[in-house]
Design a protein around this motif. Structure first.
Motif, PDB file in Angstrom:
ATOM      1  N   MET A   1      12.439   6.183  37.818  1.00 36.63           N
ATOM      2  CA  MET A   1      12.797   7.484  37.060  1.00 36.63           C
ATOM      3  C   MET A   1      13.662   7.461  36.157  1.00 36.63           C
ATOM      4  SD  MET A   1      11.405  10.358  36.714  1.00 36.63           S
ATOM      5  CE  MET A   1      10.463  11.020  38.253  1.00 36.63           C
ATOM      6  N   HIS A   2      14.868   7.080  36.487  1.00 39.80           N
ATOM      7  CA  HIS A   2      16.145   6.865  35.491  1.00 39.80           C
ATOM      8  C   HIS A   2      15.748   5.954  34.223  1.00 39.80           C
ATOM      9  CE1 HIS A   2      20.213   6.373  34.098  1.00 39.80           C
ATOM     10  NE2 HIS A   2      19.650   5.041  33.830  1.00 39.80           N
ATOM     11  N   ALA A   3      14.988   4.907  34.630  1.00 42.12           N
ATOM     12  CA  ALA A   3      14.782   3.933  33.290  1.00 42.12           C
ATOM     13  C   ALA A   3      13.796   4.799  32.673  1.00 42.12           C
ATOM     14  CB  ALA A   3      14.300   2.734  33.897  1.00 42.12           C
ATOM     15  N   LEU A   4      12.660   5.154  32.922  1.00 39.70           N
ATOM     16  CA  LEU A   4      11.486   5.959  32.568  1.00 39.70           C
ATOM     17  C   LEU A   4      12.244   7.107  31.534  1.00 39.70           C
ATOM     18  CD1 LEU A   4       8.554   6.589  31.561  1.00 39.70           C
ATOM     19  CD2 LEU A   4       8.635   7.996  33.533  1.00 39.70           C
ATOM     20  N   LEU A   5      13.011   8.120  32.143  1.00 41.11           N
ATOM     21  CA  LEU A   5      13.352   9.148  31.395  1.00 41.11           C
ATOM     22  C   LEU A   5      14.453   8.805  30.443  1.00 41.11           C
ATOM     23  CD1 LEU A   5      13.909  11.802  34.196  1.00 41.11           C
ATOM     24  CD2 LEU A   5      12.338  11.834  32.482  1.00 41.11           C
ATOM     25  N   GLU A   6      15.358   7.916  30.577  1.00 45.38           N
ATOM     26  CA  GLU A   6      16.244   7.130  29.707  1.00 45.38           C
ATOM     27  C   GLU A   6      15.707   6.691  28.458  1.00 45.38           C
ATOM     28  OE1 GLU A   6      20.100   6.986  28.425  1.00 45.38           O
ATOM     29  OE2 GLU A   6      19.611   7.764  30.308  1.00 45.38           O
ATOM     30  N   THR A   7      14.602   5.948  28.578  1.00 51.09           N
ATOM     31  CA  THR A   7      13.744   5.122  27.572  1.00 51.09           C
ATOM     32  C   THR A   7      13.296   6.179  26.683  1.00 51.09           C
ATOM     33  OG1 THR A   7      13.454   3.084  29.020  1.00 51.09           O
ATOM     34  CG2 THR A   7      12.092   3.634  27.003  1.00 51.09           C
ATOM     35  N   LEU A   8      12.379   7.232  27.350  1.00 51.85           N
ATOM     36  CA  LEU A   8      11.652   8.087  26.735  1.00 51.85           C
ATOM     37  C   LEU A   8      12.670   9.087  25.769  1.00 51.85           C
ATOM     38  CD1 LEU A   8       9.249   9.176  29.388  1.00 51.85           C
ATOM     39  CD2 LEU A   8       8.706   8.020  27.273  1.00 51.85           C
ATOM     40  N   ASN A   9      13.762   9.463  26.451  1.00 49.43           N
ATOM     41  CA  ASN A   9      14.944  10.309  25.604  1.00 49.43           C
ATOM     42  C   ASN A   9      15.286   9.549  24.471  1.00 49.43           C
ATOM     43  OD1 ASN A   9      16.363  12.749  25.471  1.00 49.43           O
ATOM     44  ND2 ASN A   9      17.857  11.856  26.480  1.00 49.43           N
TER      45      ASN A   9
ATOM     46  N   GLU B   1      21.631  14.405  29.929  1.00 46.99           N
ATOM     47  CA  GLU B   1      22.233  13.029  30.699  1.00 46.99           C
ATOM     48  C   GLU B   1      21.033  13.006  31.760  1.00 46.99           C
ATOM     49  OE1 GLU B   1      25.930  12.394  33.929  1.00 46.99           O
ATOM     50  OE2 GLU B   1      25.649  14.015  32.970  1.00 46.99           O
ATOM     51  N   VAL B   2      20.812  11.420  32.032  1.00 47.19           N
ATOM     52  CA  VAL B   2      20.073  10.981  33.137  1.00 47.19           C
ATOM     53  C   VAL B   2      20.955  10.025  33.864  1.00 47.19           C
ATOM     54  CG1 VAL B   2      18.041   9.674  33.328  1.00 47.19           C
ATOM     55  CG2 VAL B   2      18.067  10.972  31.376  1.00 47.19           C
ATOM     56  N   GLY B   3      21.079  10.597  35.172  1.00 48.80           N
ATOM     57  CA  GLY B   3      21.897  10.017  35.952  1.00 48.80           C
ATOM     58  C   GLY B   3      21.119   9.387  37.012  1.00 48.80           C
ATOM     59  N   ALA B   4      21.722   8.550  38.318  1.00 44.88           N
ATOM     60  CA  ALA B   4      21.173   7.582  38.897  1.00 44.88           C
ATOM     61  C   ALA B   4      20.178   8.302  39.688  1.00 44.88           C
ATOM     62  CB  ALA B   4      22.261   7.038  39.899  1.00 44.88           C
ATOM     63  N   ASP B   5      20.116   9.542  40.213  1.00 43.84           N
ATOM     64  CA  ASP B   5      18.935  10.266  40.747  1.00 43.84           C
ATOM     65  C   ASP B   5      19.035  11.547  40.245  1.00 43.84           C
ATOM     66  OD1 ASP B   5      21.283  11.111  41.743  1.00 43.84           O
ATOM     67  OD2 ASP B   5      20.857  10.697  43.869  1.00 43.84           O
ATOM     68  N   TYR B   6      19.166  12.129  39.251  1.00 46.46           N
ATOM     69  CA  TYR B   6      19.102  13.406  38.866  1.00 46.46           C
ATOM     70  C   TYR B   6      19.209  13.303  37.094  1.00 46.46           C
ATOM     71  CZ  TYR B   6      24.100  12.721  37.169  1.00 46.46           C
ATOM     72  OH  TYR B   6      25.132  12.116  36.517  1.00 46.46           O
ATOM     73  N   VAL B   7      18.719  14.560  36.612  1.00 48.13           N
ATOM     74  CA  VAL B   7      18.709  14.683  35.129  1.00 48.13           C
ATOM     75  C   VAL B   7      19.333  16.011  34.761  1.00 48.13           C
ATOM     76  CG1 VAL B   7      16.307  15.413  35.253  1.00 48.13           C
ATOM     77  CG2 VAL B   7      17.069  14.512  33.119  1.00 48.13           C
ATOM     78  N   CYS B   8      19.784  15.959  33.782  1.00 43.59           N
ATOM     79  CA  CYS B   8      20.525  17.429  33.059  1.00 43.59           C
ATOM     80  C   CYS B   8      19.705  17.779  31.860  1.00 43.59           C
ATOM     81  CB  CYS B   8      22.072  17.276  33.185  1.00 43.59           C
ATOM     82  SG  CYS B   8      22.861  16.630  34.724  1.00 43.59           S
ATOM     83  N   PHE B   9      19.741  19.156  31.617  1.00 38.16           N
ATOM     84  CA  PHE B   9      19.599  19.631  30.467  1.00 38.16           C
ATOM     85  C   PHE B   9      20.439  20.538  29.713  1.00 38.16           C
ATOM     86  CE2 PHE B   9      16.229  19.319  33.795  1.00 38.16           C
ATOM     87  CZ  PHE B   9      15.313  18.186  33.482  1.00 38.16           C
ATOM     88  N   THR B  10      20.403  20.336  28.552  1.00 37.57           N
ATOM     89  CA  THR B  10      21.517  21.334  27.773  1.00 37.57           C
ATOM     90  C   THR B  10      20.484  22.635  27.086  1.00 37.57           C
ATOM     91  OG1 THR B  10      21.243  20.269  25.734  1.00 37.57           O
ATOM     92  CG2 THR B  10      23.107  19.747  27.179  1.00 37.57           C
ATOM     93  N   GLU B  11      21.114  23.832  27.153  1.00 36.43           N
ATOM     94  CA  GLU B  11      20.593  24.774  26.334  1.00 36.43           C
ATOM     95  C   GLU B  11      21.538  25.955  25.667  1.00 36.43           C
ATOM     96  OE1 GLU B  11      17.912  27.019  29.054  1.00 36.43           O
ATOM     97  OE2 GLU B  11      19.228  26.749  30.764  1.00 36.43           O
ATOM     98  N   PRO B  12      21.246  26.568  24.853  1.00 33.98           N
ATOM     99  CA  PRO B  12      22.444  27.609  24.498  1.00 33.98           C
ATOM    100  C   PRO B  12      22.755  28.704  25.593  1.00 33.98           C
ATOM    101  CG  PRO B  12      20.546  27.703  22.780  1.00 33.98           C
ATOM    102  CD  PRO B  12      20.348  26.509  24.139  1.00 33.98           C
ATOM    103  N   TRP B  13      23.873  29.199  25.823  1.00 36.15           N
ATOM    104  CA  TRP B  13      24.218  30.116  26.815  1.00 36.15           C
ATOM    105  C   TRP B  13      25.302  30.923  26.254  1.00 36.15           C
ATOM    106  CZ3 TRP B  13      22.366  32.130  30.945  1.00 36.15           C
ATOM    107  CH2 TRP B  13      23.017  32.938  31.668  1.00 36.15           C
ATOM    108  N   ASN B  14      25.032  32.194  25.922  1.00 35.34           N
ATOM    109  CA  ASN B  14      25.994  33.240  25.345  1.00 35.34           C
ATOM    110  C   ASN B  14      26.607  32.368  23.981  1.00 35.34           C
ATOM    111  OD1 ASN B  14      25.316  35.258  26.983  1.00 35.34           O
ATOM    112  ND2 ASN B  14      26.848  34.315  28.348  1.00 35.34           N
ATOM    113  N   ASN B  15      28.015  32.240  23.879  1.00 35.39           N
ATOM    114  CA  ASN B  15      28.394  31.555  22.810  1.00 35.39           C
ATOM    115  C   ASN B  15      28.654  30.114  23.075  1.00 35.39           C
ATOM    116  OD1 ASN B  15      28.583  34.050  21.518  1.00 35.39           O
ATOM    117  ND2 ASN B  15      30.739  34.390  22.088  1.00 35.39           N
ATOM    118  N   THR B  16      28.393  29.501  23.990  1.00 35.88           N
ATOM    119  CA  THR B  16      28.670  28.252  24.527  1.00 35.88           C
ATOM    120  C   THR B  16      27.167  27.480  24.917  1.00 35.88           C
ATOM    121  OG1 THR B  16      30.016  26.545  25.907  1.00 35.88           O
ATOM    122  CG2 THR B  16      28.819  28.717  26.814  1.00 35.88           C
TER     123      THR B  16
END
Length: 116
Positions: free
Chosen positions: A40-48, A82-97
């Motif tokens: 899963m890590h390899a798949l998501l990392e490659t696609l991203n 970020e694609v970690g060893a067993d997790y994936v993270c997403f960014t999105e706007p939040w207020n001023n950050t």
């Protein structure tokens, strides 16, 4: 009843067998368990990295009512950060950050993408 030398040999053999079995069970490599996460890590990392449009179906939505995300999402300004060893993270706007949301691979029930 067994003679002392046979009884001793039986006890020693039993102890050696028990130790070997214990070592085999405890020392068993975890690679078989880690294989799906590595894939899963390899798949998501490659696609991203290739800029693919990825659709993820979550078992438990990260945002109420949003069980499916297609990324990158220009409307929500959401992307994989970020694609970690067993997790994936997403960014999105939040207020001023920027907010980062992470989820384990076990929460992803489906990954689809366009095969170019």
């Amino acid at each position: 009843m067994l003679p002392n030398n046979r009884l001793g040999a039986l006890i020693v053999t039993s102890l050696v067998a028990a130790i070997v079995l214990l070592i085999a069970l405890v020392g068993k490599p975890a690679t078989a368990q880690d294989q799906p996460a590595r894939e899963m890590h390899a798949l998501l990392e490659t696609l991203n990295q290739n800029g693919a449009v990825i659709t993820l179906l979550f078992d438990k939505p990260l945002v109420s009512g949003e069980g499916v995300w297609t990324l990158p999402d220009v409307t929500a300004n959401r992307a994989i950060s970020e694609v970690g060893a067993d997790y994936v993270c997403f960014t999105e706007p939040w207020n001023n950050t920027t907010r980062v949301r992470c989820t384990p691979f076990s929460n992803i029930t489906s990954v689809s993408y366009e095969n170019r």
